[in-house]
Design a protein around this motif. Sequence first.
Motif, PDB file in Angstrom:
ATOM      1  N   ARG A   1     -15.856  16.156  74.035  1.00 23.39           N
ATOM      2  CA  ARG A   1     -16.479  16.215  72.474  1.00 23.39           C
ATOM      3  C   ARG A   1     -17.956  15.952  72.932  1.00 23.39           C
ATOM      4  NH1 ARG A   1     -12.518  12.277  71.154  1.00 23.39           N
ATOM      5  NH2 ARG A   1     -14.313  10.440  71.055  1.00 23.39           N
ATOM      6  N   GLN A   2     -18.322  15.426  73.984  1.00 16.53           N
ATOM      7  CA  GLN A   2     -19.544  15.307  74.286  1.00 16.53           C
ATOM      8  C   GLN A   2     -20.459  16.383  74.596  1.00 16.53           C
ATOM      9  OE1 GLN A   2     -20.023  12.147  77.167  1.00 16.53           O
ATOM     10  NE2 GLN A   2     -19.772  10.414  75.564  1.00 16.53           N
ATOM     11  N   ARG A   3     -19.563  17.484  75.420  1.00 15.84           N
ATOM     12  CA  ARG A   3     -20.053  18.677  76.027  1.00 15.84           C
ATOM     13  C   ARG A   3     -20.342  19.523  74.560  1.00 15.84           C
ATOM     14  NH1 ARG A   3     -15.832  18.175  79.811  1.00 15.84           N
ATOM     15  NH2 ARG A   3     -14.604  20.343  78.768  1.00 15.84           N
ATOM     16  N   GLN A   4     -19.281  19.683  73.613  1.00 16.65           N
ATOM     17  CA  GLN A   4     -19.212  20.332  72.286  1.00 16.65           C
ATOM     18  C   GLN A   4     -20.442  19.734  71.723  1.00 16.65           C
ATOM     19  OE1 GLN A   4     -17.122  22.770  72.470  1.00 16.65           O
ATOM     20  NE2 GLN A   4     -16.230  22.362  70.538  1.00 16.65           N
ATOM     21  N   VAL A   5     -21.008  18.826  71.741  1.00 18.07           N
ATOM     22  CA  VAL A   5     -22.428  18.381  70.798  1.00 18.07           C
ATOM     23  C   VAL A   5     -23.226  18.759  71.496  1.00 18.07           C
ATOM     24  CG1 VAL A   5     -23.728  16.697  70.257  1.00 18.07           C
ATOM     25  CG2 VAL A   5     -21.131  16.313  69.917  1.00 18.07           C
ATOM     26  N   ALA A   6     -23.549  18.704  73.068  1.00 24.83           N
ATOM     27  CA  ALA A   6     -24.549  19.366  73.787  1.00 24.83           C
ATOM     28  C   ALA A   6     -24.701  21.095  73.483  1.00 24.83           C
ATOM     29  CB  ALA A   6     -24.205  19.097  75.316  1.00 24.83           C
ATOM     30  N   VAL A   7     -23.486  21.791  73.669  1.00 27.31           N
ATOM     31  CA  VAL A   7     -23.644  22.974  73.299  1.00 27.31           C
ATOM     32  C   VAL A   7     -24.044  23.131  71.836  1.00 27.31           C
ATOM     33  CG1 VAL A   7     -22.353  25.330  73.269  1.00 27.31           C
ATOM     34  CG2 VAL A   7     -22.042  23.601  75.382  1.00 27.31           C
ATOM     35  N   ARG A   8     -23.495  22.628  70.982  1.00 24.34           N
ATOM     36  CA  ARG A   8     -23.862  22.594  69.691  1.00 24.34           C
ATOM     37  C   ARG A   8     -25.371  22.550  69.592  1.00 24.34           C
ATOM     38  NH1 ARG A   8     -23.455  17.645  66.022  1.00 24.34           N
ATOM     39  NH2 ARG A   8     -25.209  17.242  67.342  1.00 24.34           N
TER      40      ARG A   8
ATOM     41  N   ALA B   1      -9.942  24.571  53.151  1.00 22.79           N
ATOM     42  CA  ALA B   1     -11.067  23.865  52.882  1.00 22.79           C
ATOM     43  C   ALA B   1     -12.382  24.151  53.746  1.00 22.79           C
ATOM     44  CB  ALA B   1     -11.051  22.430  52.412  1.00 22.79           C
ATOM     45  N   GLY B   2     -11.949  23.894  55.171  1.00 20.66           N
ATOM     46  CA  GLY B   2     -12.747  23.776  56.175  1.00 20.66           C
ATOM     47  C   GLY B   2     -13.307  25.375  56.449  1.00 20.66           C
ATOM     48  N   HIS B   3     -12.464  26.486  56.092  1.00 23.56           N
ATOM     49  CA  HIS B   3     -12.931  27.637  56.310  1.00 23.56           C
ATOM     50  C   HIS B   3     -13.746  28.105  55.144  1.00 23.56           C
ATOM     51  CE1 HIS B   3      -9.539  28.575  59.134  1.00 23.56           C
ATOM     52  NE2 HIS B   3     -10.739  29.021  59.917  1.00 23.56           N
ATOM     53  N   ARG B   4     -13.470  27.420  53.961  1.00 24.58           N
ATOM     54  CA  ARG B   4     -14.238  27.458  52.821  1.00 24.58           C
ATOM     55  C   ARG B   4     -15.866  27.440  52.996  1.00 24.58           C
ATOM     56  NH1 ARG B   4     -11.537  24.846  49.414  1.00 24.58           N
ATOM     57  NH2 ARG B   4     -10.291  26.630  48.982  1.00 24.58           N
TER      58      ARG B   4
ATOM     59  N   VAL C   1     -25.156  33.379  65.413  1.00 27.23           N
ATOM     60  CA  VAL C   1     -24.124  32.539  66.504  1.00 27.23           C
ATOM     61  C   VAL C   1     -23.663  31.246  65.769  1.00 27.23           C
ATOM     62  CG1 VAL C   1     -23.740  31.479  68.755  1.00 27.23           C
ATOM     63  CG2 VAL C   1     -25.231  33.310  68.635  1.00 27.23           C
ATOM     64  N   THR C   2     -22.348  30.902  65.639  1.00 26.88           N
ATOM     65  CA  THR C   2     -22.133  29.696  64.974  1.00 26.88           C
ATOM     66  C   THR C   2     -22.069  28.654  66.012  1.00 26.88           C
ATOM     67  OG1 THR C   2     -19.610  29.815  65.579  1.00 26.88           O
ATOM     68  CG2 THR C   2     -20.316  30.903  63.604  1.00 26.88           C
ATOM     69  N   THR C   3     -22.429  27.444  65.595  1.00 30.00           N
ATOM     70  CA  THR C   3     -22.113  26.325  66.684  1.00 30.00           C
ATOM     71  C   THR C   3     -20.854  26.008  67.027  1.00 30.00           C
ATOM     72  OG1 THR C   3     -21.741  24.565  64.764  1.00 30.00           O
ATOM     73  CG2 THR C   3     -24.204  25.067  65.376  1.00 30.00           C
ATOM     74  N   THR C   4     -20.658  25.099  68.050  1.00 28.75           N
ATOM     75  CA  THR C   4     -19.429  24.925  68.297  1.00 28.75           C
ATOM     76  C   THR C   4     -18.861  23.993  67.244  1.00 28.75           C
ATOM     77  OG1 THR C   4     -20.384  22.751  69.317  1.00 28.75           O
ATOM     78  CG2 THR C   4     -19.896  24.516  70.924  1.00 28.75           C
ATOM     79  N   ALA C   5     -17.473  24.121  67.210  1.00 30.45           N
ATOM     80  CA  ALA C   5     -16.934  23.179  66.117  1.00 30.45           C
ATOM     81  C   ALA C   5     -16.132  21.832  66.648  1.00 30.45           C
ATOM     82  CB  ALA C   5     -15.791  24.074  65.451  1.00 30.45           C
ATOM     83  N   PRO C   6     -15.824  20.855  65.675  1.00 31.29           N
ATOM     84  CA  PRO C   6     -15.204  19.791  66.273  1.00 31.29           C
ATOM     85  C   PRO C   6     -13.823  19.853  66.729  1.00 31.29           C
ATOM     86  CG  PRO C   6     -15.531  19.757  63.841  1.00 31.29           C
ATOM     87  CD  PRO C   6     -16.397  20.836  64.478  1.00 31.29           C
ATOM     88  N   ARG C   7     -13.272  19.174  67.532  1.00 29.18           N
ATOM     89  CA  ARG C   7     -11.815  19.543  67.853  1.00 29.18           C
ATOM     90  C   ARG C   7     -11.674  18.320  68.554  1.00 29.18           C
ATOM     91  NH1 ARG C   7      -9.800  24.603  71.609  1.00 29.18           N
ATOM     92  NH2 ARG C   7      -7.778  23.726  72.061  1.00 29.18           N
ATOM     93  N   ASN C   8     -10.327  17.746  68.460  1.00 30.34           N
ATOM     94  CA  ASN C   8      -9.638  16.491  68.871  1.00 30.34           C
ATOM     95  C   ASN C   8      -9.725  16.445  70.406  1.00 30.34           C
ATOM     96  OD1 ASN C   8     -10.017  15.846  66.316  1.00 30.34           O
ATOM     97  ND2 ASN C   8      -7.778  15.763  65.709  1.00 30.34           N
ATOM     98  N   PHE C   9     -10.832  16.569  70.936  1.00 35.08           N
ATOM     99  CA  PHE C   9     -10.933  16.288  72.478  1.00 35.08           C
ATOM    100  C   PHE C   9     -10.759  14.817  72.941  1.00 35.08           C
ATOM    101  CE2 PHE C   9     -13.059  20.622  72.601  1.00 35.08           C
ATOM    102  CZ  PHE C   9     -12.129  21.303  73.228  1.00 35.08           C
TER     103      PHE C   9
ATOM    104  N   VAL D   1     -21.413  25.020  62.133  1.00 35.70           N
ATOM    105  CA  VAL D   1     -20.032  24.690  61.505  1.00 35.70           C
ATOM    106  C   VAL D   1     -19.649  23.309  62.156  1.00 35.70           C
ATOM    107  CG1 VAL D   1     -19.532  27.236  61.482  1.00 35.70           C
ATOM    108  CG2 VAL D   1     -18.908  25.987  63.654  1.00 35.70           C
ATOM    109  N   TRP D   2     -20.439  22.639  62.223  1.00 35.88           N
ATOM    110  CA  TRP D   2     -20.188  21.058  62.764  1.00 35.88           C
ATOM    111  C   TRP D   2     -20.482  20.091  61.838  1.00 35.88           C
ATOM    112  CZ3 TRP D   2     -18.607  19.702  67.634  1.00 35.88           C
ATOM    113  CH2 TRP D   2     -18.716  18.321  67.859  1.00 35.88           C
ATOM    114  N   ASP D   3     -21.459  20.131  61.106  1.00 37.07           N
ATOM    115  CA  ASP D   3     -22.008  19.179  60.241  1.00 37.07           C
ATOM    116  C   ASP D   3     -21.035  19.023  58.869  1.00 37.07           C
ATOM    117  OD1 ASP D   3     -24.207  17.933  61.941  1.00 37.07           O
ATOM    118  OD2 ASP D   3     -25.559  18.862  60.873  1.00 37.07           O
ATOM    119  N   GLY D   4     -20.779  17.869  58.798  1.00 37.48           N
ATOM    120  CA  GLY D   4     -19.742  17.591  57.577  1.00 37.48           C
ATOM    121  C   GLY D   4     -18.190  18.020  57.967  1.00 37.48           C
ATOM    122  N   ILE D   5     -17.900  18.583  58.924  1.00 37.14           N
ATOM    123  CA  ILE D   5     -16.649  18.953  59.330  1.00 37.14           C
ATOM    124  C   ILE D   5     -16.100  18.090  60.555  1.00 37.14           C
ATOM    125  CG2 ILE D   5     -15.119  20.826  60.280  1.00 37.14           C
ATOM    126  CD1 ILE D   5     -16.971  22.770  59.196  1.00 37.14           C
ATOM    127  N   ALA D   6     -17.248  17.519  61.220  1.00 40.81           N
ATOM    128  CA  ALA D   6     -16.849  16.564  62.160  1.00 40.81           C
ATOM    129  C   ALA D   6     -17.030  15.192  61.765  1.00 40.81           C
ATOM    130  CB  ALA D   6     -17.543  16.786  63.480  1.00 40.81           C
TER     131      ALA D   6
END
Length: 158
Positions: free
Chosen positions: A91-98, A138-141, A78-86, A112-117
Amino acid sequence: GGYSTYHILPRGSEVPESMRGAPDPNLNIEAALARDPVAVIVGMTSNDAAYGFANAEQERNFETVARLAAAAGVLLYVTTTAPRNFAAEARQRQVAVRDWILQRFGARAIDVWDGIALPDGSLDPRFDMGDGVHQNDAGHRLIFQRVLASGLVEEVTE
């Protein structure tokens, strides 16, 4: 695009009125398992938060998928949640689910969060395709490299 954890649930699952039509029998966990896989990767990165679903709903849906995969003897990553410009609350809910995904799925969680967020939980512009939601090449790579580094390939070829 636009899929939530409700779309990947088995047919007959209870879904909120706003998700009429979910689950998708062509792309849900039952459809994936019908292909007789060794492993399945679930990546539901931010649409649940965009739809305003509570974290407990997301967690319950992931648990349903995990239970079905385990019953079929299929490895689940399972991938983690990903950053999004919410807004900040989403964004806090995203972090908690991550954090829950990392804890719950352990070595089979793909970060898929660290270094992308950015530190505030928004998508780093270096990896933004321009909409504040989706990663560029670059993000998908980077995500692809994390899938390779997850141990999945080694686990399925043992």
